[in-house]
Design a protein around this motif. Structure first.
Motif, mmCIF file in Angstrom:
data_model
loop_
_atom_site.group_PDB
_atom_site.id
_atom_site.type_symbol
_atom_site.label_atom_id
_atom_site.label_comp_id
_atom_site.label_asym_id
_atom_site.label_seq_id
_atom_site.Cartn_x
_atom_site.Cartn_y
_atom_site.Cartn_z
ATOM 1 N N VAL A 569 -14.357 9.976 -13.004
ATOM 2 C CA VAL A 569 -13.838 8.831 -12.266
ATOM 3 C C VAL A 569 -12.941 9.351 -11.150
ATOM 4 N N SER A 570 -13.159 8.880 -9.943
ATOM 5 C CA SER A 570 -12.287 9.275 -8.832
ATOM 6 C C SER A 570 -11.910 8.049 -8.017
ATOM 7 N N PHE A 571 -10.700 8.077 -7.470
ATOM 8 C CA PHE A 571 -10.246 7.001 -6.598
ATOM 9 C C PHE A 571 -9.065 7.503 -5.781
ATOM 10 N N ASP A 572 -8.807 6.788 -4.700
ATOM 11 C CA ASP A 572 -7.677 7.107 -3.827
ATOM 12 C C ASP A 572 -6.634 6.009 -3.935
ATOM 13 N N THR A 573 -5.375 6.413 -3.866
ATOM 14 C CA THR A 573 -4.265 5.465 -3.769
ATOM 15 C C THR A 573 -3.621 5.681 -2.410
ATOM 16 N N THR A 574 -3.597 4.639 -1.580
ATOM 17 C CA THR A 574 -3.261 4.831 -0.163
ATOM 18 C C THR A 574 -1.776 4.740 0.143
ATOM 19 N N LYS A 575 -0.979 4.182 -0.773
ATOM 20 C CA LYS A 575 0.478 4.138 -0.622
ATOM 21 C C LYS A 575 1.112 4.217 -2.000
ATOM 22 N N PHE A 576 2.366 4.640 -2.058
ATOM 23 C CA PHE A 576 3.132 4.611 -3.296
ATOM 24 C C PHE A 576 4.120 3.454 -3.238
ATOM 25 N N ARG A 577 4.328 2.811 -4.388
ATOM 26 C CA ARG A 577 5.224 1.661 -4.481
ATOM 27 C C ARG A 577 6.517 2.073 -5.150
ATOM 28 N N GLN A 578 7.596 1.433 -4.773
ATOM 29 C CA GLN A 578 8.858 1.686 -5.457
ATOM 30 C C GLN A 578 8.742 1.214 -6.903
ATOM 31 N N ALA A 579 9.276 2.006 -7.819
ATOM 32 C CA ALA A 579 9.149 1.713 -9.249
ATOM 33 C C ALA A 579 10.180 0.675 -9.670
ATOM 34 N N ALA A 580 9.956 -0.569 -9.276
ATOM 35 C CA ALA A 580 10.852 -1.666 -9.621
ATOM 36 C C ALA A 580 10.038 -2.942 -9.696
ATOM 37 N N LYS A 581 10.382 -3.823 -10.624
ATOM 38 C CA LYS A 581 9.643 -5.077 -10.765
ATOM 39 C C LYS A 581 9.734 -5.880 -9.484
ATOM 40 N N ASN A 582 8.583 -6.369 -9.022
ATOM 41 C CA ASN A 582 8.498 -7.181 -7.807
ATOM 42 C C ASN A 582 9.092 -6.478 -6.595
ATOM 43 N N ALA A 583 8.913 -5.156 -6.510
ATOM 44 C CA ALA A 583 9.373 -4.425 -5.329
ATOM 45 C C ALA A 583 8.701 -4.999 -4.087
ATOM 46 N N THR A 584 9.442 -5.070 -2.986
ATOM 47 C CA THR A 584 8.856 -5.605 -1.760
ATOM 48 C C THR A 584 7.939 -4.564 -1.137
ATOM 49 N N TYR A 585 6.958 -5.040 -0.413
ATOM 50 C CA TYR A 585 5.997 -4.120 0.191
ATOM 51 C C TYR A 585 6.613 -3.350 1.350
ATOM 52 N N ALA A 586 7.750 -3.810 1.826
ATOM 53 C CA ALA A 586 8.440 -3.076 2.888
ATOM 54 C C ALA A 586 8.984 -1.743 2.392
ATOM 55 N N THR A 587 9.081 -1.592 1.062
ATOM 56 C CA THR A 587 9.614 -0.339 0.509
ATOM 57 C C THR A 587 8.524 0.680 0.195
ATOM 58 N N ASP A 588 7.254 0.333 0.414
ATOM 59 C CA ASP A 588 6.170 1.302 0.196
ATOM 60 C C ASP A 588 6.373 2.526 1.078
ATOM 61 N N ILE A 589 5.928 3.677 0.592
ATOM 62 C CA ILE A 589 6.016 4.884 1.419
ATOM 63 C C ILE A 589 4.624 5.423 1.710
ATOM 64 N N ASP A 590 4.524 6.127 2.815
ATOM 65 C CA ASP A 590 3.256 6.677 3.297
ATOM 66 C C ASP A 590 2.938 7.966 2.535
ATOM 67 N N LEU A 591 2.499 7.772 1.308
ATOM 68 C CA LEU A 591 2.126 8.899 0.450
ATOM 69 C C LEU A 591 0.798 8.555 -0.196
ATOM 70 N N GLN A 592 -0.139 9.481 -0.132
ATOM 71 C CA GLN A 592 -1.468 9.246 -0.679
ATOM 72 C C GLN A 592 -1.731 10.218 -1.834
ATOM 73 N N VAL A 593 -2.621 9.787 -2.729
ATOM 74 C CA VAL A 593 -3.054 10.680 -3.798
ATOM 75 C C VAL A 593 -4.536 10.440 -4.074
ATOM 76 N N HIS A 594 -5.260 11.550 -4.175
ATOM 77 C CA HIS A 594 -6.666 11.502 -4.596
ATOM 78 C C HIS A 594 -6.703 11.914 -6.062
ATOM 79 N N THR A 595 -7.194 11.014 -6.910
ATOM 80 C CA THR A 595 -7.172 11.220 -8.361
ATOM 81 C C THR A 595 -8.582 11.408 -8.887
ATOM 82 N N VAL A 596 -8.744 12.400 -9.757
ATOM 83 C CA VAL A 596 -10.017 12.628 -10.451
ATOM 84 C C VAL A 596 -9.724 12.710 -11.946
#
Length: 715
Positions: A569-596
């Motif tokens: 199974v492989s997929f890409d995650t295009t942004k990382f989210r702040q680890a908080a309930k209902n975090a706003t999307y303005a806090t996303d950071i430009d970090l990607q990960v390719h997962t296998v």
């Protein structure tokens, strides 16, 4: 799904059953006319039992579910003041379970329904103690539905509580007992109070709304709670109609069709639109009522699959079979197709998302029962479904129900178990009643389908059917190419012998900071999330500029392939989210990960390759594996990056790409139980945490991290 134009044995049987039930005025919660016909090794034998509801010889359970219901009734009955009834789970803090502030806003309905099973059974048998129990029932129900002043009541009873109460009323009516149990004045109170108005209108604060004056419709779009509550209001409207009670009417600012329908059918129409419009794969998106753009929808979990099962059951229960359309049956079949690959011989249900534990098991049971009655199972699938439900009932009685507690009860709270705050321990009485009801009504349906005295398939035959399932199944919630939902949302189920492994990719905007929604493989007694909490469970958790970020949404390019017996199974995650309930999307950071993720026999491996074009500061990464294995029998290897386990499903775990790893006791923190360590199925004991030193990801650079988990066959 069954081929068009073909009539299966299952369909013919369920159609005949529906006609018989309708003709006889029956209810899906009726007790069987001849309880003695239930076989010992049968679903009926575990749920109802022998003719006196005792455990039949050979059933192998400590008490039947009717026995549990009677024990709860007796616990309440013997108390001089029922509001002071205490349940003690042995953790040093007994609970006043019928206090007015348990937080269970469904409690009066749960009691009215749960205790009704005992009254109906006693009346049917001519039990000489019936009058005494009836008096207790009347005392409790009257007190719980009494107004203190104005429109305020001693006990809240909203949504589900109103539905449960109406099931009880319809069951009493079917047995000719309604006017014996309730006075005319009490029925008038119930008719006024048991409605769906609290779920509609501008008041989302929890205050009970009152219905509008006669002739003023409710805006169907004004639902003030989660979308799945349309199904609860549908059940309420249908059961009121079955009693001959009128319903408020609905209107819609966007769809005038609603105004031409009665409340029951308007709500079913709205429910159908919800499933049709909010998921191209035919599942219920449980975040769509509060999140309106494509990137912050897509919470798919237990309820996304269960909702159509509940809608089907409610439809049959209220006698509305004519509106069980081919479209709704097709959605039900999609839920069946998601569940069948996960079936097992232990009765275990959902292992990801919220509100699982015993409700994860019963969700499979409810969907399969609805499908059996709607005619969307083949004859062999009927046998498999019944056999799994038998296993789920046996699991409830021997795993979830704990007779060794000071007050015997279902256990979701002690001995290393933890559940959602929503189902907190003060609700223990209500949770017993609602879970027992689920098994009671499901058993009644299978009795009517002709399975009352039947034994399940043999373990050998059931396992043979399970072993013939595909090695993996990919179920899309939002289909590829759906431009309204451009991010991947899907469930990957891998079968490795008797082990079932689920990887659920769901945006879950309001829950994605909690481990049960992580893009992590989950499997019984091997990997499990902790409700309402988060930590670096088998994902690359990033610390950057003093904040924590996780890859829990924005999935793209999902691919599942099988090569030489391995599922990749492989997929890409295009942004990382702040680890908080209902975090706003303005806090996303430009970090990607390719997962296998690679699944092989007895092992799974994950690699995460991090990259970013814009981040400039240093980051550090942590990934944890937490194990059910005893801490004292867990050994860190001399290489510093791997660990061995004894006497557990996990046998070893090792990480790559990190700078250091550390083994620690996960069960205890500062002398008390670590809340992160209590999963729905039991205690996690050890943590193996691997971390990096701070490093920078310059444009064009990458960092690859990974782990491998090896495990034995399920014990």
């Amino acid at each position: 799904m069954l081929s068009p134009g073909k009539t299966s044995f299952a369909f013919a049987l369920s159609t005949l059953t529906a006609l018989l039930v309708t003709a006889c005025g029956g209810s899906v919660s009726d007790t069987p006319s001849d309880p003695s016909k239930g076989g010992a090794v049968s679903l009926h034998g575990i749920v109802y039992g022998a003719s006196d509801t005792s455990v039949p010889s050979g059933a192998g359970v400590p008490i039947t579910m009717m026995g549990q219901m009677r024990a709860l009734f007796d616990l309440i009955k013997k108390a001089p003041d029922f509001t002071q009834v205490v349940m003690d789970l042995g953790d040093g803090s007994p609970v006043h379970v019928l206090d007015t502030n348990t937080g269970d806003k469904f409690l009066p309905g749960k009691l009215a329904l749960g205790l009704s099973y005992i009254l109906i059974d006693m009346k049917t048998k001519g039990d000489p103690k019936y009058a005494d129990y009836l008096a207790t029932y009347q005392k409790i129900t009257t007190a719980m539905m009494t107004q203190m002043h104005g429109a305020d009541y001693v006990y809240a009873n909203t949504s589900w509580g109103e539905y449960y109460y109406l099931v009880a009323l319809n069951n009493f009516k079917a047995h000719g007992m309604l006017n014996e149990v309730f006075s005319d004045a009490m029925l008038t109170t119930l008719q006024n109070r048991l409605n769906f108005c609290d779920m509609f209108g501008a008041d989302a604060s929890g205050k009970t709304n009152t219905c509008p004056v006669a002739g003023v419709p409710i805006d169907v779009a004004s639902l003030n709670t989660a979308q799945n509550y349309y199904a609860v209001s549908y059940g309420i409207a249908g059961l009121r109609q079955k009693l001959g009670w009128s319903n408020p009417s609905f209107s819609s600012k966007t769809d005038p069709t609603v105004a031409t329908m009665g409340a029951r059918d308007a709500l079913l129409y709205t429910l159908t639109n919800h499933i049709r419009n909010d998921s191209s794969g035919g599942f219920s998106d449980e975040a769509s009522n509060t999140h309106t753009t494509y990137y912050d929808q897509a919470r798919f979990d237990r309820y996304s699959t269960l909702l159509i099962g509940e809608v089907t059951e409610r439809t049959l229960e209220m006698g509305n079979e004519a509106n069980l359309t081919p479209e709704l049956k097709s959605y039900l079949r999609k839920s069946v197709d998601l569940i069948l690959p996960q079936l097992n011989a232990d009765g275990q249900g959902f292992n990801y998302g919220r509100s699982i534990g015993p409700y994860g098991d019963s969700a499979f049971m409810e969907v399969l029962t609805a499908a059996a009655n709607a005619g969307v199972l083949t004859a062999q699938e009927m046998q498999v479904a019944y056999s799994f439900i038998y296993k789920a009932a046996y699991r409830f009685d021997t795993f979830w129900y704990d007779p060794s507690l000071p007050t015997p009860s279902v256990n979701m709270w002690v001995k290393g178990r933890g559940t959602d705050t929503y189902r907190g321990k003060p609700r223990v009485m209500g949770e017993n009643f609602s879970l027992l009801h689920q098994f009671m009504y499901v058993n009644a349906w299978w009795d009517k389908l002709g399975f009352g005295s039947k034994a399940p398939m043999s373990d050998t035959d059931l396992q043979a059917w399970l072993d013939a399932r595909p090695h993996y199944t990919l179920t899309w919630y939002n289909l590829p190419g759906d431009t309204a939902h451009p991010y991947s949302a899907a469930l990957v189920t891998v079968r490795d012998g008797k082990r079932v492994i689920n990887l659920n990719l769901s945006q879950a905007p309001d829950y994605n900071s909690y481990t049960p929604y992580y893009p992590t493989p989950f499997s019984d007694k091997l990997i499990y999330g902790t409700t309402d909490l988060g930590y670096a469970l088998l994902i690359p958790q990033v610390t950057y500029n003093g904040k924590t970020y996780i890859p829990v949404t924005y999935y793209k390019n999902l691919s599942v392939q099988e090569n030489n017996g391995q599922v990749v199974v492989s997929f890409d995650t295009t942004k990382f989210r702040q680890a908080a309930k209902n975090a706003t999307y303005a806090t996303d950071i430009d970090l990607q990960v390719h997962t296998v993720l690679t699944f092989d026999h007895g092992s799974m491996t994950r690699t995460d390759t991090l990259s970013s074009a814009t981040l400039t500061g240093n980051m550090a990464v942590e990934t944890d594996f937490t194990s059910f294995a005893d801490f004292q029998n867990t050994t860190a290897n001399s290489d510093g990056f791997s660990v061995k386990y004894a006497n557990s499903n996990a046998t070893s775990y090792g990480a790559t790409g990190f700078d250091s790893c550390a083994l620690s006791n996960f069960e205890m923190a500062a002398g008390v139980t670590n809340p992160l360590s209590t999963t729905p199925i039991g205690q996690l004991h050890s943590k193996f945490a691997c971390t990096t030193l701070p490093f920078a990801l310059t444009a064009g650079s990458q960092r690859t991290l990974g782990w491998t988990l090896k495990y034995a066959d399920p014990s």
